[in-house]
Design a protein around this motif. Structure first.
Motif, short mmCIF file in Angstrom:
data_model
loop_
_atom_site.label_atom_id
_atom_site.label_comp_id
_atom_site.label_asym_id
_atom_site.label_seq_id
_atom_site.Cartn_x
_atom_site.Cartn_y
_atom_site.Cartn_z
N PRO A 14 -23.30 -4.34 5.01
CA PRO A 14 -22.49 -5.04 6.02
C PRO A 14 -21.81 -4.10 7.03
CG PRO A 14 -22.07 -5.96 3.85
CD PRO A 14 -22.89 -4.71 3.65
N ARG A 15 -21.25 -3.01 6.56
CA ARG A 15 -20.57 -2.10 7.50
C ARG A 15 -21.57 -1.37 8.38
NH1 ARG A 15 -18.10 3.04 4.23
NH2 ARG A 15 -17.38 3.56 6.31
N ILE A 16 -22.76 -1.04 7.85
CA ILE A 16 -23.77 -0.38 8.68
C ILE A 16 -24.32 -1.34 9.72
CG2 ILE A 16 -26.02 0.77 8.70
CD1 ILE A 16 -25.34 1.63 5.77
N ILE A 17 -24.60 -2.57 9.33
CA ILE A 17 -25.18 -3.53 10.27
C ILE A 17 -24.20 -3.83 11.39
CG2 ILE A 17 -24.62 -5.81 9.33
CD1 ILE A 17 -28.14 -4.72 10.29
N ALA A 18 -22.91 -3.82 11.12
CA ALA A 18 -21.92 -4.03 12.18
C ALA A 18 -21.96 -2.88 13.20
CB ALA A 18 -20.52 -4.16 11.58
N MET A 19 -22.05 -1.64 12.70
CA MET A 19 -22.15 -0.51 13.62
C MET A 19 -23.49 -0.51 14.35
SD MET A 19 -20.29 2.72 11.71
CE MET A 19 -21.03 2.51 10.08
N LEU A 20 -24.54 -0.87 13.63
CA LEU A 20 -25.87 -0.92 14.23
C LEU A 20 -25.91 -1.91 15.39
CD1 LEU A 20 -29.23 -0.86 12.41
CD2 LEU A 20 -28.77 -2.70 14.00
N ARG A 21 -25.30 -3.05 15.20
CA ARG A 21 -25.29 -4.06 16.27
C ARG A 21 -24.51 -3.55 17.48
NH1 ARG A 21 -26.00 -10.09 14.56
NH2 ARG A 21 -26.25 -10.08 16.79
N ALA A 22 -23.41 -2.86 17.25
CA ALA A 22 -22.65 -2.28 18.37
C ALA A 22 -23.50 -1.23 19.09
CB ALA A 22 -21.36 -1.66 17.85
#
Length: 158
Positions: A14-22
């Motif tokens: 979840p934390r990686i996907i949030a940064m990835l989307r940004a």
């Protein structure tokens, strides 16, 4: 202040996907969850595919991430590492951490037995390209071309 990393685990999705989307929004990369999310999950679950390095600083807990994937090329001497993604969160920029992140990725690749590390940079990202060149990467004067195999008509392959 120094940048450090820890290897990401499946629970970090979840934390990686949030940064990835940004990152994708900022760098104008199309986000296709049908492709990206299973790919990230596989990378997190299977160390033979590569690794995700979660970047942290003393005052920035989520400084960014690096995705590294194993590849093979006869021309490159066999197995090599693709630095697939490097993202620094806005709070982590302007501190020299881009160079430190590249050094962390390089050191990880050396420890893991790679002799070559390659990366991609979008044509519009001159600042990132200048950083990579200043750190010893070379422009091989080639373009990366992509063929999505799901789009190839079934009758064209055996």
């Amino acid at each position: 202040m120094n940048l450090r990393f820890r290897l990401a685990a499946p629970a970090d999705f979840p934390r990686i996907i949030a940064m990835l989307r940004a990152f994708y929004d900022e760098d104008r990369i199309a986000y296709d969850p049908v492709l990206v999310e299973p790919g990230l999950r596989q990378l997190l679950a299977e160390p033979a595919c590569g690794a995700v390095l979660l970047l942290e600083g003393d005052d920035v807990a989520e400084a960014g991430y690096i995705t590294l994937g194993w590849c093979f090329s006869v021309e490159q001497g066999g197995r090599f590492v693709l630095l697939d993604e490097l993202y620094l969160a806005p709070a982590a920029r302007g501190r020299g951490w881009g160079r430190q992140a590249l050094a962390l990725a390089r050191d990880w690749a050396i420890v893991e037995g790679a002799s070559v590390m390659r990366l991609e940079v979008n044509h519009h990202n001159a600042r990132a390209k200048a950083l990579y060149l200043s750190e010893g990467y070379r422009d091989d004067a080639r373009d990366i071309l992509t063929l999505p195999l799901a789009a190839v008509p079934k009758g064209l392959h055996p």
